[in-house]
Design an enzyme around this catalytic site. Structure first.
Site, PDB file in Angstrom:
ATOM      1  N   ASP A  12      -2.570   5.149  -0.041  1.00 27.90           N
ATOM      2  CA  ASP A  12      -0.928   5.885  -0.116  1.00 27.90           C
ATOM      3  C   ASP A  12      -0.918   5.471   1.649  1.00 27.90           C
ATOM      4  OD1 ASP A  12      -0.040   3.725  -2.316  1.00 27.90           O
ATOM      5  OD2 ASP A  12      -0.098   5.700  -3.003  1.00 27.90           O
ATOM      6  N   GLY A  16      -3.635   0.151   5.813  1.00 28.66           N
ATOM      7  CA  GLY A  16      -3.194  -1.677   6.246  1.00 28.66           C
ATOM      8  C   GLY A  16      -2.859  -1.693   7.640  1.00 28.66           C
ATOM      9  N   HIS A  40      -1.665  -2.960   0.419  1.00 31.69           N
ATOM     10  CA  HIS A  40      -1.949  -2.544   1.573  1.00 31.69           C
ATOM     11  C   HIS A  40      -0.117  -3.087   2.752  1.00 31.69           C
ATOM     12  CE1 HIS A  40      -6.012  -1.569   2.175  1.00 31.69           C
ATOM     13  NE2 HIS A  40      -5.321  -0.696   0.568  1.00 31.69           N
ATOM     14  N   ARG A 302       6.112   2.495  -8.316  1.00 26.74           N
ATOM     15  CA  ARG A 302       6.624   3.751  -9.109  1.00 26.74           C
ATOM     16  C   ARG A 302       6.268   4.279  -7.672  1.00 26.74           C
ATOM     17  NH1 ARG A 302       1.150   4.539 -12.880  1.00 26.74           N
ATOM     18  NH2 ARG A 302       0.056   3.905 -10.384  1.00 26.74           N
ATOM     19  N   ASP A 332       5.719  11.466  11.407  1.00 28.21           N
ATOM     20  CA  ASP A 332       6.943  11.159  11.898  1.00 28.21           C
ATOM     21  C   ASP A 332       7.860  11.978  10.693  1.00 28.21           C
ATOM     22  OD1 ASP A 332       6.088   8.635  10.891  1.00 28.21           O
ATOM     23  OD2 ASP A 332       8.287   7.841  10.975  1.00 28.21           O
TER      24      ASP A 332
END
EC number: 6.3.4.4
Length: 435
Positions: A12, A16, A40, A302, A332
């Site tokens: 995560d 992508g 992705h 999840r 950010d």
């Protein structure tokens, strides 16, 4: 130039977007491991696209997207993804090629995965329940069904019959689940066969041809290095090798042909599912991080566990992947924190250590040793010029480079392709480095 791009944490990390951004001048993007258990997410001009199996280059016209032999391929998941992209006007079948040596993920793999997790109860690994592990088991046991088997229907029927009978023994007699019908599985595969048959071929040979033409190729990893079946936080890992070595074995491309390895890392750390996580924040700071980062799985939905950046685990990732550069994403998300913490060591059983232990029981007992830095408390969202970044944010990035010994070449400041600062060119294309 041939570049491996992979995640350095527990997945995560934003691979992508980065792959999509870098595909402007590449000939091909290759997926070399994993399955449809990780997504992705790409956001281009505000439109979101989630890819699970198809490489992230699919949104670039003319870029070949290759699924390598190291992937376990779910035919229904692939067809669903193709149809979603076709509905957006993307001609997937013209750009997509599937290795004939790619193993297929079938209904009995999904049934076994779900049955095992249910059996483990509170001690479950936390898999996505999509059958990835059982599919890799069949591959290693040499009873897997491969994409090339779709080209030989008579032989395929016999292989499906034997494999289903084998798995039904476990499903019915150990897990007390309803056995599966091999004929139904076969019939379903015959339907998929007609849709994907034209895309099946020799990906290794295709990559060889592209290399000889000096074309740029990106090898796109799924999940993250800390989920590697051998080098990750075992047993809380995925079922494939997620590290750089897998780019060669999972695609049929020689290891000496790779020029660079880029590691994608968030400016903090997240994890989905069970397993040790030394810097995890279970307080309000962790909730704030999750909310600002929208930390929910793109495939499963999840919630992700969140914590401060872990220098110790990142050094291990650099070592096992021979990283030549780092891409820092989601900077950010930290914009509103008054203080930023960096984990620079672990305290395990009263001893300060600078290497993450492979012994998971020991790792679970480790506490982070933090270095504190001032936050910037101003927006970095969407910045494209490094010189416009707050001094405190630049100090944070410089400190990471100092601690890790690898340059941070790209900084992502938002989800869109445009929200990016390129400090160092990746390929030879003309990119104006900012700062």
């Amino acid at each position: 130039m041939n570049i491996v791009i992979l995640g350095t944490q527990w997945g995560d990390e934003g691979k992508g977007k980065i792959v999509d951004m870098l595909t402007e001048d590449v000939a091909a993007v290759v997926r070399f491991q994993g399955g449809h258990n990780a997504g992705h997410t790409l956001i281009i001009d505000g439109e979101k696209t989630i890819l699970r199996l198809i490489p992230s280059g699919i949104l670039r016209e003319g870029v070949l997207c290759l699924i390598g032999n190291g992937v376990v391929l779910s035919p229904p998941a692939l067809i669903e993804e193709i149809e979603e992209l076709n509905a957006k006007g993307i001609p997937v079948t013209e750009q997509l090629r599937i290795s004939s040596a790619c193993n297929l993920l079938l209904p009995y793999h999904v049934a076994l995965d779900k049955a095992r997790e249910a059996e483990l109860g509170t001690k479950a690994i936390g898999t996505t329940g999509r059958g990835i592990g059982p599919a890799y088991e069949d591959k290693v046991a040499r009873r897997g069904i491969r994409a090339m088997d779709l080209l030989h229907p008579d032989q395929l029927l016999e292989k499906i019959k034997k494999a289903t009978a084998y798995h039904n023994i476990q499903l019915e007699h150990y897990y007390h689940q309803t056995p599966l019908d091999y004929q139904s599985i076969y019939n379903q595969l015959m339907e998929f066969r007609e849709k994907i048959k034209p895309m099946i071929g020799d990906v290794s040979a295709l990559l060889g041809n592209l290399r000889r033409q000096n074309k740029h190729i990106i090898f796109e990893g799924a999940q993250g290095s800390l989920l590697d079946i051998d080098l990750g936080t075992y047993p809380y890992v995925t079922s494939s090798n997620t590290t750089a070595g897998s780019a060669a074995t999972g695609s049929g491309f020689g290891p000496l042909y790779f020029d660079r390895v880029l590691g994608i890392t968030k400016a903090y750390v997240t994890r989905v599912g069970a397993g040790p996580f030394p810097t995890e924040l279970t307080n309000e700071e962790g909730k704030k991080m999750a909310k600002r980062g929208n930390e929910f799985g793109s495939v499963t939905g999840r919630p992700r566990r969140c914590g401060w950046f872990d220098v110790i685990s990142m050094r291990r990732t650099i070592q096992i992947n021979s990283l030549t550069g780092i891409v820092l994403t989601k900077l950010d998300v930290l914009d509103e924190f008054a203080k930023i913490h960096l984990c620079t060591a672990y305290r395990c059983d009263g001893e300060v250590v600078n290497e993450p232990p492979f012994d998971q029981s020991l790792l679970e007992s480790c506490e982070p040793v933090y270095e504190e830095m001032p936050g910037w408390q101003t927006s970095t969202y969407g910045l494209t010029d490094y010189s416009e970044m707050p001094k405190e944010a630049r100090n944070y990035i410089s400190r990471l480079e100092e601690l890790l010994g690898v340059p941070i070449t790209i900084i992502s400041t938002g989800p869109d392709r445009k929200h990016t600062i390129v400090r160092q060119a990746v390929f030879n294309q003309v990119i104006t480095a900012k700062g």
